[in-house]
Enzyme design. Sequence first.
Site, PDB file in Angstrom:
ATOM      1  N   CYS A  26     -27.014  -1.559 -23.074  1.00  0.00           N
ATOM      2  CA  CYS A  26     -27.539  -0.746 -21.975  1.00  0.00           C
ATOM      3  C   CYS A  26     -28.775   0.024 -22.408  1.00  0.00           C
ATOM      4  O   CYS A  26     -28.732   0.769 -23.378  1.00  0.00           O
ATOM      5  CB  CYS A  26     -26.536   0.315 -21.542  1.00  0.00           C
ATOM      6  N   GLU A  53     -34.540  -9.339 -17.670  1.00  0.00           N
ATOM      7  CA  GLU A  53     -33.462  -9.860 -18.500  1.00  0.00           C
ATOM      8  C   GLU A  53     -32.144  -9.938 -17.737  1.00  0.00           C
ATOM      9  O   GLU A  53     -31.873  -9.150 -16.842  1.00  0.00           O
ATOM     10  CB  GLU A  53     -33.296  -9.008 -19.740  1.00  0.00           C
ATOM     11  N   CYS A 101     -24.745  -9.294 -16.025  1.00  0.00           N
ATOM     12  CA  CYS A 101     -25.526  -8.106 -15.664  1.00  0.00           C
ATOM     13  C   CYS A 101     -26.917  -8.572 -15.238  1.00  0.00           C
ATOM     14  O   CYS A 101     -27.624  -9.208 -16.013  1.00  0.00           O
ATOM     15  CB  CYS A 101     -25.609  -7.187 -16.886  1.00  0.00           C
ATOM     16  N   SER A 136     -24.993   6.711 -11.084  1.00  0.00           N
ATOM     17  CA  SER A 136     -25.451   7.257 -12.361  1.00  0.00           C
ATOM     18  C   SER A 136     -25.593   8.770 -12.234  1.00  0.00           C
ATOM     19  O   SER A 136     -26.584   9.265 -11.718  1.00  0.00           O
ATOM     20  CB  SER A 136     -26.798   6.624 -12.731  1.00  0.00           C
ATOM     21  N   LEU A 137     -24.595   9.481 -12.719  1.00  0.00           N
ATOM     22  CA  LEU A 137     -24.556  10.936 -12.518  1.00  0.00           C
ATOM     23  C   LEU A 137     -25.325  11.668 -13.638  1.00  0.00           C
ATOM     24  O   LEU A 137     -26.257  12.410 -13.378  1.00  0.00           O
ATOM     25  CB  LEU A 137     -23.094  11.379 -12.462  1.00  0.00           C
ATOM     26  N   HIS A 138     -24.869  11.513 -14.854  1.00  0.00           N
ATOM     27  CA  HIS A 138     -25.572  11.998 -16.056  1.00  0.00           C
ATOM     28  C   HIS A 138     -25.681  13.503 -16.250  1.00  0.00           C
ATOM     29  O   HIS A 138     -26.118  13.955 -17.312  1.00  0.00           O
ATOM     30  CB  HIS A 138     -26.974  11.393 -16.181  1.00  0.00           C
ATOM     31  N   GLY A 196     -34.167  -2.019 -13.069  1.00  0.00           N
ATOM     32  CA  GLY A 196     -34.517  -1.661 -11.693  1.00  0.00           C
ATOM     33  C   GLY A 196     -33.457  -0.877 -10.946  1.00  0.00           C
ATOM     34  O   GLY A 196     -32.304  -0.797 -11.369  1.00  0.00           O
ATOM     35  N   GLU A 197     -33.888  -0.287  -9.840  1.00  0.00           N
ATOM     36  CA  GLU A 197     -32.985   0.465  -8.968  1.00  0.00           C
ATOM     37  C   GLU A 197     -32.697  -0.415  -7.746  1.00  0.00           C
ATOM     38  O   GLU A 197     -33.540  -0.563  -6.856  1.00  0.00           O
ATOM     39  CB  GLU A 197     -33.652   1.797  -8.565  1.00  0.00           C
ATOM     40  N   CYS A 220     -39.170   0.021 -12.926  1.00  0.00           N
ATOM     41  CA  CYS A 220     -38.415   0.882 -12.015  1.00  0.00           C
ATOM     42  C   CYS A 220     -39.230   2.144 -11.766  1.00  0.00           C
ATOM     43  O   CYS A 220     -39.825   2.698 -12.688  1.00  0.00           O
ATOM     44  CB  CYS A 220     -37.059   1.254 -12.617  1.00  0.00           C
ATOM     45  N   CYS A 252     -36.225   7.698 -15.063  1.00  0.00           N
ATOM     46  CA  CYS A 252     -35.267   8.560 -15.761  1.00  0.00           C
ATOM     47  C   CYS A 252     -35.733   8.729 -17.218  1.00  0.00           C
ATOM     48  O   CYS A 252     -36.229   7.781 -17.826  1.00  0.00           O
ATOM     49  CB  CYS A 252     -33.876   7.942 -15.728  1.00  0.00           C
ATOM     50  N   CYS A 277     -34.445   6.284 -20.103  1.00  0.00           N
ATOM     51  CA  CYS A 277     -34.379   4.846 -19.774  1.00  0.00           C
ATOM     52  C   CYS A 277     -35.682   4.141 -20.096  1.00  0.00           C
ATOM     53  O   CYS A 277     -36.754   4.557 -19.634  1.00  0.00           O
ATOM     54  CB  CYS A 277     -34.041   4.685 -18.300  1.00  0.00           C
ATOM     55  N   ASN A 308     -28.325   4.509 -25.788  1.00  0.00           N
ATOM     56  CA  ASN A 308     -28.951   3.527 -26.677  1.00  0.00           C
ATOM     57  C   ASN A 308     -30.406   3.905 -26.876  1.00  0.00           C
ATOM     58  O   ASN A 308     -31.191   3.840 -25.939  1.00  0.00           O
ATOM     59  CB  ASN A 308     -28.831   2.119 -26.095  1.00  0.00           C
TER      60      ASN A 308
HETATM   61  N1  SAH Z   1     -31.104   1.828 -11.697  1.00  0.00           N
HETATM   62  C1  SAH Z   1     -29.692   1.786 -11.619  1.00  0.00           C
HETATM   63  C2  SAH Z   1     -29.083   0.567 -12.248  1.00  0.00           C
HETATM   64  C3  SAH Z   1     -29.643   0.138 -13.561  1.00  0.00           C
HETATM   65  S1  SAH Z   1     -29.372   1.243 -14.869  1.00  0.00           S
HETATM   66  C4  SAH Z   1     -29.084   3.060 -12.165  1.00  0.00           C
HETATM   67  O1  SAH Z   1     -29.807   3.862 -12.740  1.00  0.00           O
HETATM   68  O2  SAH Z   1     -27.886   3.251 -11.960  1.00  0.00           O
HETATM   69  C5  SAH Z   1     -27.682   0.912 -15.385  1.00  0.00           C
HETATM   70  C6  SAH Z   1     -27.101   2.032 -16.218  1.00  0.00           C
HETATM   71  O3  SAH Z   1     -27.688   2.089 -17.538  1.00  0.00           O
HETATM   72  C7  SAH Z   1     -27.342   3.391 -15.587  1.00  0.00           C
HETATM   73  O4  SAH Z   1     -26.183   4.168 -15.543  1.00  0.00           O
HETATM   74  C8  SAH Z   1     -28.369   3.980 -16.510  1.00  0.00           C
HETATM   75  O5  SAH Z   1     -28.363   5.364 -16.444  1.00  0.00           O
HETATM   76  C9  SAH Z   1     -27.942   3.436 -17.858  1.00  0.00           C
HETATM   77  N2  SAH Z   1     -28.966   3.583 -18.893  1.00  0.00           N
HETATM   78  C10 SAH Z   1     -30.314   3.604 -18.742  1.00  0.00           C
HETATM   79  N3  SAH Z   1     -30.934   3.776 -19.934  1.00  0.00           N
HETATM   80  C11 SAH Z   1     -29.964   3.890 -20.862  1.00  0.00           C
HETATM   81  C12 SAH Z   1     -29.955   4.073 -22.281  1.00  0.00           C
HETATM   82  N4  SAH Z   1     -31.094   4.176 -22.965  1.00  0.00           N
HETATM   83  N5  SAH Z   1     -28.770   4.127 -22.907  1.00  0.00           N
HETATM   84  C13 SAH Z   1     -27.611   3.986 -22.229  1.00  0.00           C
HETATM   85  N6  SAH Z   1     -27.552   3.808 -20.886  1.00  0.00           N
HETATM   86  C14 SAH Z   1     -28.710   3.763 -20.201  1.00  0.00           C
HETATM   87 FE1  SF4 Z   2     -34.512   3.179 -12.948  1.00  0.00          FE
HETATM   88 FE2  SF4 Z   2     -31.865   3.159 -13.435  1.00  0.00          FE
HETATM   89 FE3  SF4 Z   2     -33.645   3.260 -15.449  1.00  0.00          FE
HETATM   90 FE4  SF4 Z   2     -33.331   5.368 -13.878  1.00  0.00          FE
HETATM   91  S1  SF4 Z   2     -31.778   4.477 -15.240  1.00  0.00           S
HETATM   92  S2  SF4 Z   2     -35.291   4.516 -14.550  1.00  0.00           S
HETATM   93  S3  SF4 Z   2     -32.962   4.393 -11.918  1.00  0.00           S
HETATM   94  S4  SF4 Z   2     -33.387   1.590 -14.008  1.00  0.00           S
END
Ligand code: SAH
Ligand code: SF4
Length: 374
Positions: free
Chosen positions: A345, A92, A105, A225-227, A171-172, A112, A116, A119, A302
């Site tokens: 997101c 997408e 975006c 992406s620290l989290h 994706g990463e 991926c 995570c 995600c 989300n």
């Molecule tokens: N793979 C890369 C880039 C794509 S993800 C990364 O992880 O940075 C882009 C952003 O969306 C990241 O910060 C990711 O942590 C966040 N993201 C993933 N799943 C999400 C969700 N369910 N709700 C909100 N943000 C999310």
């Molecule tokens: Fe991959 Fe980014 Fe999703 Fe983590 S948050 S699974 S690195 S796309």
Amino acid sequence: MSPVNLLDFDAAALEKFVESIGEKPFRAKQLLRWIHHRGARSFEEMSDLAKSLRAKLADAAQLASPAVLNDSTSDDGTRKWLLDVGQRNAIETVFIPEDDRGTLCISTQAGCAVNCSFCSTGKQGFNRNLTTGEIIGQLWMAEHALRDSARTGASGVSDRVISNVVLMGMGEPLQNYDAVLPALRLMLDDNAYGLSRRRVTLSTSGMVPQMDRLAEDCPVALAVSLHAPNDTLRDSLVPLNRKYPLQTLLAACRRYVRAAPRDFITFEYVMLDGVNDHDAHAKELIALVDDVPCKFNLIPFNPFPQSGLRRSSSERIRAFAQHLSDAGIVTTIRRTRGDDIDAACGQLAGDIRDRTRLSERRAGKTIPIAASVH
Ligand code: SAH
Ligand code: SF4
């Protein structure tokens, strides 16, 4: 020989191609401008190229971006395309219009491998890397689509040109470095999209060696992406942390900023109710990033089916942001956009797959299509 896809080529690769068909190198610049700057869809349109050259190009090459399976626009103007990348996979691309900018975006992989826990893309597993043509093709396609609807007024909202690109879709990106780099170069190339490097943001979950390569090769704006503020928690949310733990990651962030003067790192932090959103986490974070020039972007989680996680309350997110701001860190809370069309997101995969199945069942087809975007 099957025709090469010219969307796969940055300026240097296009020059090699042009020479390989016996043309002068300066033709590469002309081609680049036609394809990306002026947005030509066919060689026929390239009126200042000799007819014989246009015929030669039509023989040896093509301009191919992933086919659009679906195109929807949210009440808030956010527009989402579902694109076919073959083998029953879809990706997408999302356009987010704002008052002062238009952000696209884009995705870099089908699925991926980082997996995570919060995600939906990660939950799908990894299918394959996108090619350069499929990555830049999203920008090329979106430019066309937005220009077309601006002309026809079809969308009902005023479409803006794309002023910013974020690699934050599926994706990463740093696990697909070799295809992503030429795409970044095209975004920055004055003969292609001419975006300044601060208007192109790559988001990574923390691929340390490739962060160093990027600093050297093409230092676009970096989001990390620290989290989580400590390794125990981050190990459980972002499995890649076991390979590149926080201190290693933060050292790479400091090196990145040193290589790109006057820059800062944007730390993304998804707000998960009861998991990483306590005051104590905010305090730990402040100490952790003490010597990294940075901003924070808090992302309200989300939800998607079977995630087993909940979004932090708005009050909690505001309180968390306040802690960081009080410590002098510029902090923003990401607005949820396009959630009525599942373009926010991290929404979707399961959702899209289900809905696609449903519509296909209705249409009498049985092909499942998996897609996700952040
Ligand atoms: N793979 C890369 C880039 C794509 S993800 C990364 O992880 O940075 C882009 C952003 O969306 C990241 O910060 C990711 O942590 C966040 N993201 C993933 N799943 C999400 C969700 N369910 N709700 C909100 N943000 C999310
Ligand atoms: Fe991959 Fe980014 Fe999703 Fe983590 S948050 S699974 S690195 S796309």
